[in-house]
Design an enzyme around this catalytic site. Structure first.
Site, mmCIF file in Angstrom:
data_model
loop_
_atom_site.group_PDB
_atom_site.id
_atom_site.type_symbol
_atom_site.label_atom_id
_atom_site.label_comp_id
_atom_site.label_asym_id
_atom_site.label_seq_id
_atom_site.Cartn_x
_atom_site.Cartn_y
_atom_site.Cartn_z
ATOM 1 N N LYS A 22 -10.104 -4.420 4.795
ATOM 2 C CA LYS A 22 -9.289 -4.880 3.659
ATOM 3 C C LYS A 22 -8.498 -6.126 4.064
ATOM 4 O O LYS A 22 -8.482 -7.123 3.352
ATOM 5 C CB LYS A 22 -8.317 -3.777 3.257
ATOM 6 C CG LYS A 22 -7.205 -4.236 2.313
ATOM 7 C CD LYS A 22 -6.291 -3.112 1.887
ATOM 8 C CE LYS A 22 -5.194 -2.845 2.852
ATOM 9 N NZ LYS A 22 -4.026 -3.729 2.740
ATOM 10 N N ASN A 23 -7.879 -6.065 5.242
ATOM 11 C CA ASN A 23 -6.955 -7.131 5.622
ATOM 12 C C ASN A 23 -7.642 -8.380 6.164
ATOM 13 O O ASN A 23 -6.967 -9.367 6.469
ATOM 14 C CB ASN A 23 -5.919 -6.595 6.617
ATOM 15 C CG ASN A 23 -4.951 -5.644 5.926
ATOM 16 O OD1 ASN A 23 -4.942 -5.545 4.694
ATOM 17 N ND2 ASN A 23 -4.158 -4.936 6.708
ATOM 18 N N CYS A 116 9.021 -3.972 -0.452
ATOM 19 C CA CYS A 116 8.074 -2.874 -0.704
ATOM 20 C C CYS A 116 8.607 -1.666 0.053
ATOM 21 O O CYS A 116 9.612 -1.727 0.746
ATOM 22 C CB CYS A 116 6.666 -3.243 -0.281
ATOM 23 S SG CYS A 116 6.397 -3.078 1.460
ATOM 24 N N ARG A 121 10.170 -7.448 3.959
ATOM 25 C CA ARG A 121 8.948 -8.264 4.093
ATOM 26 C C ARG A 121 9.095 -9.640 3.447
ATOM 27 O O ARG A 121 8.401 -9.996 2.511
ATOM 28 C CB ARG A 121 7.754 -7.492 3.518
ATOM 29 C CG ARG A 121 7.533 -6.192 4.266
ATOM 30 C CD ARG A 121 6.357 -5.424 3.756
ATOM 31 N NE ARG A 121 5.094 -6.045 4.162
ATOM 32 C CZ ARG A 121 3.923 -5.552 3.785
ATOM 33 N NH1 ARG A 121 3.862 -4.496 3.009
ATOM 34 N NH2 ARG A 121 2.806 -6.146 4.160
ATOM 35 N N ASP A 309 -0.091 -0.182 11.627
ATOM 36 C CA ASP A 309 -0.852 0.485 10.554
ATOM 37 C C ASP A 309 -1.467 1.796 11.005
ATOM 38 O O ASP A 309 -2.074 2.498 10.198
ATOM 39 C CB ASP A 309 -1.955 -0.438 10.025
ATOM 40 C CG ASP A 309 -1.362 -1.599 9.249
ATOM 41 O OD1 ASP A 309 -2.097 -2.554 8.947
ATOM 42 O OD2 ASP A 309 -0.150 -1.566 8.973
ATOM 43 N N ARG A 401 -5.808 1.894 -2.503
ATOM 44 C CA ARG A 401 -5.643 0.475 -2.170
ATOM 45 C C ARG A 401 -6.376 0.131 -0.885
ATOM 46 O O ARG A 401 -6.781 -0.998 -0.687
ATOM 47 C CB ARG A 401 -4.160 0.152 -1.977
ATOM 48 C CG ARG A 401 -3.329 0.366 -3.216
ATOM 49 C CD ARG A 401 -1.924 -0.129 -3.015
ATOM 50 N NE ARG A 401 -1.918 -1.533 -2.598
ATOM 51 C CZ ARG A 401 -0.805 -2.254 -2.522
ATOM 52 N NH1 ARG A 401 0.356 -1.707 -2.814
ATOM 53 N NH2 ARG A 401 -0.843 -3.508 -2.148
HETATM 54 C C1 EPZ Z 1 0.014 -7.650 7.431
HETATM 55 O O1 EPZ Z 1 1.147 -7.667 6.604
HETATM 56 C C2 EPZ Z 1 -0.866 -6.510 6.922
HETATM 57 N N1 EPZ Z 1 -1.266 -6.800 5.544
HETATM 58 C C3 EPZ Z 1 -0.087 -5.196 7.010
HETATM 59 O O2 EPZ Z 1 -0.964 -4.161 6.606
HETATM 60 C C4 EPZ Z 1 0.320 -4.965 8.453
HETATM 61 O O3 EPZ Z 1 1.095 -3.786 8.525
HETATM 62 C C5 EPZ Z 1 1.135 -6.158 8.962
HETATM 63 O O4 EPZ Z 1 0.378 -7.377 8.790
HETATM 64 C C6 EPZ Z 1 1.497 -6.039 10.431
HETATM 65 O O5 EPZ Z 1 0.335 -5.908 11.192
HETATM 66 C C7 EPZ Z 1 -2.265 -7.692 5.322
HETATM 67 O O6 EPZ Z 1 -2.826 -8.264 6.242
HETATM 68 C C8 EPZ Z 1 -2.634 -7.922 3.899
HETATM 69 P P1 EPZ Z 1 3.694 -9.592 8.863
HETATM 70 P P2 EPZ Z 1 2.143 -8.937 6.661
HETATM 71 O O7 EPZ Z 1 3.920 -10.880 8.128
HETATM 72 O O8 EPZ Z 1 1.380 -10.155 7.019
HETATM 73 C C9 EPZ Z 1 8.406 -10.098 9.157
HETATM 74 C C10 EPZ Z 1 -1.646 -2.319 5.379
HETATM 75 O O9 EPZ Z 1 -1.307 -1.150 5.523
HETATM 76 N N2 EPZ Z 1 8.192 -11.396 8.481
HETATM 77 O O10 EPZ Z 1 2.863 -9.601 10.087
HETATM 78 O O11 EPZ Z 1 2.922 -8.938 5.407
HETATM 79 C C11 EPZ Z 1 8.055 -8.919 8.274
HETATM 80 O O12 EPZ Z 1 9.157 -8.554 7.469
HETATM 81 C C12 EPZ Z 1 -0.624 -3.425 5.428
HETATM 82 O O13 EPZ Z 1 -2.831 -2.707 5.243
HETATM 83 C C13 EPZ Z 1 9.283 -12.211 8.227
HETATM 84 O O14 EPZ Z 1 10.415 -11.874 8.549
HETATM 85 O O15 EPZ Z 1 3.075 -8.532 7.862
HETATM 86 C C14 EPZ Z 1 7.688 -7.843 9.272
HETATM 87 O O16 EPZ Z 1 8.878 -7.209 9.718
HETATM 88 C C15 EPZ Z 1 0.775 -2.859 5.435
HETATM 89 N N3 EPZ Z 1 9.087 -13.399 7.599
HETATM 90 C C16 EPZ Z 1 7.068 -8.630 10.436
HETATM 91 O O17 EPZ Z 1 7.485 -9.993 10.249
HETATM 92 C C17 EPZ Z 1 7.838 -13.823 7.211
HETATM 93 O O18 EPZ Z 1 7.715 -14.933 6.647
HETATM 94 C C18 EPZ Z 1 5.552 -8.610 10.448
HETATM 95 O O19 EPZ Z 1 5.137 -8.946 9.147
HETATM 96 C C19 EPZ Z 1 6.735 -12.979 7.482
HETATM 97 C C20 EPZ Z 1 6.934 -11.775 8.111
#
Ligand code: EPZ
Length: 421
Positions: A22-23, A116, A121, A309, A401
């Protein structure tokens, strides 16, 4: 609203085929916006989030042909550069159209994703990275309004950008934007997840000049234009990990097909530590367990460390393992929503900040529980598979999802799972 009714106690045996990730599919579908000729994808899973992304791209004018796991996307005539709040609130990954729209059309209006269940996020790093490439970004009324009209040739400019947090979709958004920028971009402290690598591999087939994907420094030399290509989406390592835990917890033996073990090193190591026997083939993994598993400590961190995850799934494993385990979540600030639900099943879990202490119990007992987010709902399914009696899981739209044909795959392995309305 659909629910899942699970009768616990069956050991899982047999073979299942893992679907496309998915990702990886979500950013790669959005990458179609970068190309002037059709992008042809295979192994695109039948998931709600994939449907949502395809609908969003269709609303922009991308011509899409979908047949089973094959999707062809033609973005030669995109008419709208907007991702509305209605679309983004159902799926925060819609933010992944921002980079491609800005890079190809110089214009984008994308709703800020709300928070969420698992955390606030924010997307500040996506925005700062695009600003580093010269984009003019204005945030008002809950929307990100971005433009490059003021730049030379109306194109993003290559830049060196250090991301002060590892962000998966942030890295993906900026890599896509940089592909068509003028000059070279260096992304430092980049995410190394396999899904980032799969996106890079697809972009390279489309004509992008990218090196370093999979390391923490990715270099992208911008090109004038990108073309369509054929790409097969990498397997879903989280779906695979979820079924591996199911096999171990139920004391069965399951062979997963279409999965590359090198994507799951940290998960395999933890399953072996818990006492499962994990055998690795070129495109398969077999998990076998008998008797009680041992509790294992988990600490999530960016790839290649243990994936966030998979945290909820291992929490489920620990609830019925022998011993006590610490589960520490370092990525999201609220990713323990499954704990209260597991306590309803009789789990013994205490939370202290971002660490949960899990004491294994002899048995879980079936109950009605509620899914709150995608991976939490998967962990409740795992708990239901081993709980005595029946477990009814509500709000399973979260599951749909991210897990393709979940109950069919589990029942094919001997589980007793029914979808009830
Ligand atoms: C991706 O989310 C995945 N989703 C998530 O999978 C996964 O849990 C996550 O990466 C971590 O591996 C997709 O790829 C569609 P991040 P993402 O940006 O990119 C902070 C699932 O179950 N952050 O790596 O949104 C954020 O708040 C989903 O399939 C900022 O502060 O996660 C978090 O604490 C859930 N500012 C950390 O970084 C930003 O601009 C990691 O978030 C971006 C992120």
């Amino acid at each position: 609203m659909d629910k899942l009714l699970i009768k616990g106690g069956n050991r899982l045996h047999g073979e299942i085929t893992i679907s496309g990730a998915k990702n990886a599919a979500l950013p790669i579908l959005c990458a179609s916006l970068l190309a002037e000729t059709p992008l042809n994808l295979s192994s695109v899973a039948a998931l709600k989030d994939i449907d949502t992304t395809i609908k969003l791209l269709g609303m922009m004018g991308v011509k899409i042909d979908r047949n089973a796991d094959k999707v062809s996307l033609d973005a030669s005539e995109v008419a709208s550069f907007e991702a509305t709040y209605e679309m983004v609130k159902t799926m925060r990954a819609s933010i992944l159209v921002l980079g491609p729209l800005l890079a190809r059309f110089g214009n984008a209006r994308v709703s800020l994703p709300g928070g969420c269940a698992i955390g606030s996020r924010p997307v500040d790093l996506h925005i700062k990275g695009l600003q580093a490439m010269g984009a003019a970004i204005h945030i008002a009324h809950g929307y990100i309004q971005a433009s490059t009209l003021h730049l030379p040739n109306r194109r993003l400019q290559g830049a060196r950008y250090y991301m002060d947090m590892v962000t998966v979709t942030g890295t993906e958004n900026l890599m896509m934007a940089a592909s068509l920028a003028q000059g070279t971009t260096v992304l430092e402290n980049a995410a190394k997840e396999p899904e980032v690598v799969d996106l890079a591999n697809c972009l390279i087939k489309m004509g992008a000049k990218i090196s370093g994907a999979g390391t923490d420094v990715i270099t992208i030399e911008g090109v004038e234009r990108l073309r369509g290509a054929d790409h097969n989406i990498v397997c879903d390592r989280i779906e695979a990990g979820t079924y591996m835990v199911a096999a171990a917890m139920t004391g069965g033996e399951v062979k997963l097909l279409n999965v590359q073990a090198h994507l799951l090193d940290a998960v395999i190591e933890k399953l072996r530590e818990a006492g499962a026997i994990v055998t690795v083939g070129t495109d398969s993994i077999t998990v076998k367990a008998e008797g009680k598993l041992k509790a294992v400590n988990i600490r999530t961190a960016p790839h290649p460390a243990f994936p966030t995850d998979m945290q909820a799934q291992f929490m489920a494993l620990n609830t019925v393992a022998s011993g006590v385990a610490k589960v520490t979540e370092t990525i999201f600030e609220n990713r323990f929503m499954h704990v209260q639900e597991m306590q309803r099943l009789g789990a013994d879990i205490g939370i202290d900040g971002n660490t949960a202490l899990v004491k294994g119990v002899e048995f879980l007992d079936g109950a009605t529980v509620m899914a709150t987010d995608l991976r939490a709902s998967a962990s409740l399914v795992l708990a239901g598979l081993v709980a005595r009696g029946e477990t009814l899981i509500e709000r399973i739209y979260h599951l749909d999802r991210g897990y393709e044909h979940l109950e069919a795959k589990l029942n094919a392995l001997g589980a007793n799972v029914q979808r009830v309305s």
